[in-house]
Design an enzyme around this catalytic site. Sequence first.
Site, PDB file in Angstrom:
ATOM      1  N   TRP A  23      60.991  -9.475 -58.304  1.00 20.60           N
ATOM      2  CA  TRP A  23      61.779  -8.303 -58.704  1.00 20.60           C
ATOM      3  C   TRP A  23      61.149  -7.031 -58.153  1.00 20.60           C
ATOM      4  O   TRP A  23      61.822  -6.179 -57.566  1.00 20.60           O
ATOM      5  CB  TRP A  23      61.864  -8.253 -60.234  1.00 20.60           C
ATOM      6  CG  TRP A  23      62.737  -7.177 -60.819  1.00 20.60           C
ATOM      7  CD1 TRP A  23      63.621  -6.362 -60.169  1.00 20.60           C
ATOM      8  CD2 TRP A  23      62.826  -6.806 -62.204  1.00 20.60           C
ATOM      9  NE1 TRP A  23      64.251  -5.514 -61.060  1.00 20.60           N
ATOM     10  CE2 TRP A  23      63.782  -5.770 -62.306  1.00 20.60           C
ATOM     11  CE3 TRP A  23      62.199  -7.261 -63.364  1.00 20.60           C
ATOM     12  CZ2 TRP A  23      64.098  -5.163 -63.530  1.00 20.60           C
ATOM     13  CZ3 TRP A  23      62.536  -6.662 -64.587  1.00 20.60           C
ATOM     14  CH2 TRP A  23      63.463  -5.621 -64.660  1.00 20.60           C
ATOM     15  N   ASP A  53      60.492 -16.610 -57.265  1.00 22.08           N
ATOM     16  CA  ASP A  53      61.715 -16.338 -58.021  1.00 22.08           C
ATOM     17  C   ASP A  53      62.266 -14.982 -57.609  1.00 22.08           C
ATOM     18  O   ASP A  53      61.559 -13.969 -57.653  1.00 22.08           O
ATOM     19  CB  ASP A  53      61.426 -16.333 -59.523  1.00 22.08           C
ATOM     20  CG  ASP A  53      62.678 -15.982 -60.331  1.00 22.08           C
ATOM     21  OD1 ASP A  53      63.513 -16.873 -60.528  1.00 22.08           O
ATOM     22  OD2 ASP A  53      62.807 -14.804 -60.725  1.00 22.08           O
ATOM     23  N   TYR A  58      68.166  -7.908 -56.746  1.00 20.72           N
ATOM     24  CA  TYR A  58      66.880  -7.212 -56.604  1.00 20.72           C
ATOM     25  C   TYR A  58      66.890  -6.438 -55.288  1.00 20.72           C
ATOM     26  O   TYR A  58      66.762  -7.002 -54.208  1.00 20.72           O
ATOM     27  CB  TYR A  58      65.709  -8.193 -56.618  1.00 20.72           C
ATOM     28  CG  TYR A  58      65.487  -8.917 -57.930  1.00 20.72           C
ATOM     29  CD1 TYR A  58      66.111  -8.505 -59.113  1.00 20.72           C
ATOM     30  CD2 TYR A  58      64.650 -10.020 -57.996  1.00 20.72           C
ATOM     31  CE1 TYR A  58      65.906  -9.171 -60.301  1.00 20.72           C
ATOM     32  CE2 TYR A  58      64.428 -10.695 -59.189  1.00 20.72           C
ATOM     33  CZ  TYR A  58      65.065 -10.271 -60.332  1.00 20.72           C
ATOM     34  OH  TYR A  58      64.851 -10.945 -61.508  1.00 20.72           O
TER      35      TYR A  58
END
Length: 331
Positions: A23, A53, A58
């Site tokens: 992120w 991940d 994002y």
Amino acid sequence: MTLSQREFGRTGWNVSEIGFGAWAIGGSWGGVGEDDAKAALNAALDNGVTFIDTADVYGDGRSERIIRDVLRERGGERPIVATKLGRRLDPHVAQAYTNRQALAGFIDRSLSNLGVDTLDLVQLHCPPTEVYYYPEVFEAMDEFVAAGKIRFYGVSVEKVEEALKAIEYPNVMSVQIIYNMFRQRPADLFFRQAQKKKVAVIARVPLASGMLTGKLSADSVFAADDHRAFNRHGEAFDVGETFSGVPYDIALQAVDELRSLVPVDASMAQLALRWILMEDAVTVVIPGSKNATQAMSNVAGANLAPLSVEAMQRVREVYERLIAPQVHQRW
């Protein structure tokens, strides 16, 4: 550095117990330059991380594209890359998840962003609770697997209730959920159910948005584009994603009480990560990193000695007294 591996549910994969949460290299955490983002990811991979991940939102795909570029430059054996879909739906409402054409479009976009023919793992990205009561959404995901667009799918949830409902669907392979010293409720019931069904558990927000690094103070200032500035009260998305939903002053008090547990030559962030790994239902923890130093420090958290019974009890006592009244029944 060698990282222990854990079995990723029923997929047949084994992944490093510390992963890379991407992120921060996409956006919403203040500015992270592309060079720093790539250095962070490379440092994690150099030190044994085999699970990344990310999500299509994002940085509007920036995170996925940085991952693509780094993996192309590196060559060799690829890590598992998990992404997410659904937050691009506008409006982001439960009924919108029944639009298979929209979901297919998101998958195609992520395939392009990541530069692959098949996505390893696609997670529904914290959809509204009602979505877990729509079998047709999960049937659509089954169809994407059958078509070869994705290998496996899972969910990313806000609430334990959603996690428990999600794993009633037979092909949900993983659940991503907030679990840290400030969010302990998943261990009460959900983790045991996940173990029974061999569902992988991805622990996100492990450092409570940086609060559990022990580096924040009452005077800390966050950039305008950092969710720790703009989402303090849930203005943009679920408030539980920011400082795990704990009021800032109470979180600081709890951190001060936990400092004495930090081992010599270790950081509070490493202690917080090691605490999560004490739970054998957790498959992988995904701290974020803005630079190479943070990435290497996160990996080193796995090498701390197991926490003592006394330390675990102290964390629980602080949680029950200060934190649980704020968050336990909410998520």
